[in-house]
Design an enzyme around this catalytic site. Structure first.
Site, PDB file in Angstrom:
ATOM      1  N   CYS A  88       0.793  -1.247   0.000  1.00 14.10           N
ATOM      2  CA  CYS A  88       0.000   0.000   0.000  1.00 14.10           C
ATOM      3  C   CYS A  88       0.818   1.286   0.000  1.00 14.10           C
ATOM      4  O   CYS A  88       0.629   2.134  -0.867  1.00 14.10           O
ATOM      5  CB  CYS A  88      -0.940   0.019   1.198  1.00 14.10           C
ATOM      6  SG  CYS A  88      -2.168  -1.279   1.138  1.00 14.10           S
ATOM      7  N   HIS A 142      -1.430   6.242   2.433  1.00 16.14           N
ATOM      8  CA  HIS A 142      -1.364   5.269   3.507  1.00 16.14           C
ATOM      9  C   HIS A 142      -1.179   6.062   4.801  1.00 16.14           C
ATOM     10  O   HIS A 142      -0.392   7.002   4.834  1.00 16.14           O
ATOM     11  CB  HIS A 142      -0.199   4.306   3.280  1.00 16.14           C
ATOM     12  CG  HIS A 142      -0.224   3.150   4.222  1.00 16.14           C
ATOM     13  ND1 HIS A 142      -1.005   2.045   3.999  1.00 16.14           N
ATOM     14  CD2 HIS A 142       0.401   2.941   5.396  1.00 16.14           C
ATOM     15  CE1 HIS A 142      -0.851   1.201   5.006  1.00 16.14           C
ATOM     16  NE2 HIS A 142      -0.010   1.719   5.865  1.00 16.14           N
TER      17      HIS A 142
END
Ligand code: NAG
Ligand code: NAG
Ligand code: NAG
Ligand code: NAG
Ligand code: NAG
Length: 537
Positions: A88, A142
């Site tokens: 991510c 993130h």
């Protein structure tokens, strides 16, 4: 060689090289015109976490994604879009800054590019600096260190980013089992009434996104908006409203893939042991042997079913978002940050350089390029391309291609604007695009400590670089020095070659076969060239 031939080959070489750096430079007069601020469209970017193209619009017969499919009908569907790293934080920072993980020096979760490498302009920041009101809902950056614990506010966003308050329960025991005990399960269909605040993070994010859109409609401000909405699903755990399970009979997921063992010729370094799945309460007591498993067929089918149900759930929410948007006035892009292996290679995670971990949906809808039925683009694209493409679609001054490591406002991708105009594939320029991705490892073999699924920077010893061409996936695992971010092309830990014409599942590594030596050598040179060129050296 005659001088004409030499000239011709030099020209071709020049084209080829410029193609590696920037495809758009090879296409004539295809740039957009800069639009006056008042005429600018709003822009909405929707990111799904860990979504591979399990959508009806991508031909998946098991999927139930009516809203995304209907959206795709009026849009441009890029069928071969690839993430830069199947994790991510690196993938999102790459997407949002338009730079490769190698440029950001980010392969884990623990550095912030502005303080670590350079004060690079982000996609939302670029819009903000050109008069847009920018807003982030849900998981866009993130969370944590890699976005300065602030989702890069205030530089990227006009207001603090919205984070759903139920996001904190992602790893909490909130899944009631048959005895009513709350567990940290992987597979977690729920009744909303049993959940904290009686809701789920993605429901909160969509509600907030819709509130935001409404507030812009009624606001006196004439500035257009850039809204990024990040869904948390289908990322694990698979926590979704129970009713979505009903669409997916378990039976149909038993024979999902025939590939249930680690392929014999795959180098061990390519493997990832999906430690996070093993750690969940409903899987940790199964004693899945480390590192290669496998898990039972029944559990395999259940994971797939839960993944598809999670996708159906966020598709439903996506439909609610769309109902609040004016598609005549709004550019909308939909994408996944990377894929996920649903048993292919007997793996249950991202964390690899395989097609299933890197290929993502990418759908673009723009009032400027309306279509009455989905326009499918089969050229190879990268998530890096999204930044320059959205800039062009909004009519902002085109994003320059990065020429020097200290350039602050530039991108390493190519604008897809020419393709949306109808240039590109099948036009006079040979479509020779490639996608470049990478994944780090702490060593040759899968390990728990350090966790070889997601090694921290200081533990990285090997980098796998993966090149996707029209036909092949070629991956080379080489020594990587985390101290100075350099790689040694001669110190090789694994090599893979898959031919997608006959082996879409990447089950047969062709490297040991001498017949493929020529193509392997050619791809290796091309890979090294692509990596070194993008390193500006
Ligand atoms: C980074 O760039 C932003 C926007 O141009 C600027 O406001 C900020 O001062 C810069 N920060 C540093 C540390 O140079
Ligand atoms: C990062 O966050 C800190 C503390 O929250 C803040 O003081 C700093 O200005 C932020 N840095 C940038 C570049 O936004
Ligand atoms: C799956 O494949 C196996 C082996 O080919 C077969 O025996 C079984 O009936 C199949 N199951 C389903 C649900 O199609
Ligand atoms: C897994 O291992 C533990 C400890 O060795 C044992 O108690 C348990 O019964 C095992 N579970 C299964 C499903 O084999
Ligand atoms: C990077 O560091 C490694 C290990 O210290 C060293 O062997 C290598 O020569 C260095 N490479 C560069 C380009 O500085």
């Amino acid at each position: 060689m005659s001088s004409v031939l030499i000239l011709l080959s030099t020209l071709l070489l020049a084209l080829h090289l410029s193609d590696l750096v920037s495809a758009s430079s090879a296409v004539p007069s295809a740039g957009p015109t800069t639009a006056p601020a008042a005429a600018r469209h709003d822009v909405v970017m929707v990111i799904f976490d860990d979504l591979r193209p399990v959508l009806g619009a991508y031909g998946d017969p098991l999927a139930s994604t009516p809203h995304l499919d209907a959206f795709a009908q009026g849009g441009h569907v890029f069928t071969r879009a690839y993430s830069q790293q199947a994790l991510c934080a690196p993938s999102r920072n790459s997407l949002l800054t338009g730079r490769r993980p190698d440029t950001l020096h980010l392969y884990d979760f623990y550095s912030y590019w502005r303080t670590f490498v350079g004060n690079f302009t982000t996609l939302p920041q670029y819009f903000k600096e050109h008069g847009y009101y920018t807003y982030s809902c849900g998981k866009v950056f993130h969370p944590g260190l890699s976005s300065n614990n602030s989702d890069d506010y205030p530089l990227s966003w006009s207001a603090p980013a919205f984070r759903p308050r139920t996001e904190q329960y992602m790893n909490s025991p909130v899944c009631p089992d048959r005895e009513g005990v709350l567990r940290k399960n992987l597979i977690c269909p729920v009744h909303l009434q049993t959940q904290p605040y009686k809701t789920l993070p993605d429901i909160e994010s969509v509600t907030e996104a819709l509130r935001f859109v409404e507030s812009r409609k009624s606001s006196s401000s004439s500035s257009p908006f850039f809204l990024a909405l990040g869904f948390h699903k289908p990322h694990i755990n698979f926590r979704f409203p129970r009713q979505f399970l009903a669409r997916f009979p378990l039976q149909q997921f038993f024979n999902y893939t025939e590939d249930s063992l680690k392929p014999p010729d795959m180098p061990a370094v390519a493997w990832n042991p999906y430690t996070d799945v093993r750690a969940r309460d409903d899987f940790k007591h199964l004693n899945i042997s480390f590192p290669y498993g496998p898990i039972s067929r029944h559990q395999a089918a259940q994971i797939r079913q839960a993944y598809y149900a999670s996708v159906a759930y966020v598709d439903d929410l996506f439909g609610k978002l769309l109902a609040g948007l004016d598609l005549q006035q709004t550019v909308v892009v939909v994408l996944g940050d990377h894929g996920w292996s649903l048993g292919e290679h007997a793996e249950w995670a991202k964390y690899s350089n395989f097609e299933v971990a890197l290929r993502v949906p990418l759908i673009v809808r723009s009032p400027e390029f309306p279509v009455t039925q989905a326009k499918v683009h089969r050229g190879i694209t990268e998530l890096l391309d999204v930044f320059p493409t959205l800039v062009d679609l909004a009519g902002l001054p085109s994003l320059p291609v990065c020429r020097h490591p200290t350039d602050v406002t530039c991108g390493e991708g190519k604008s897809l604007y020419p393709q949306l105009q109808g240039f590109g594939v099948g036009f006079w320029v040979m479509d020779d695009h490639v996608a470049l991705s990478q994944y780090p490892r702490p060593g040759m073999l899968p390990t728990k400590h350090p966790n070889s699924d997601k090694p921290k920077l200081r533990n990285i010893k090997i980098m796998g670089y993966s090149l996707r061409t029209d036909i092949y996936r070629y991956t080379l695992w080489v020594r990587f020095h985390a101290q100075n971010f350099s790689r040694d092309w001669h110190d090789i830990y694994g090599e893979e070659l898959y031919d997608h014409r006959v082996d879409a599942g990447e089950e047969l590594n062709l490297v040991p076969m001498p017949e493929f030596d020529d193509v392997r050598q050619r791809l290796r040179r091309r890979l090294m060239e692509a990596v070194d060129l993008s390193r500006f050296s």
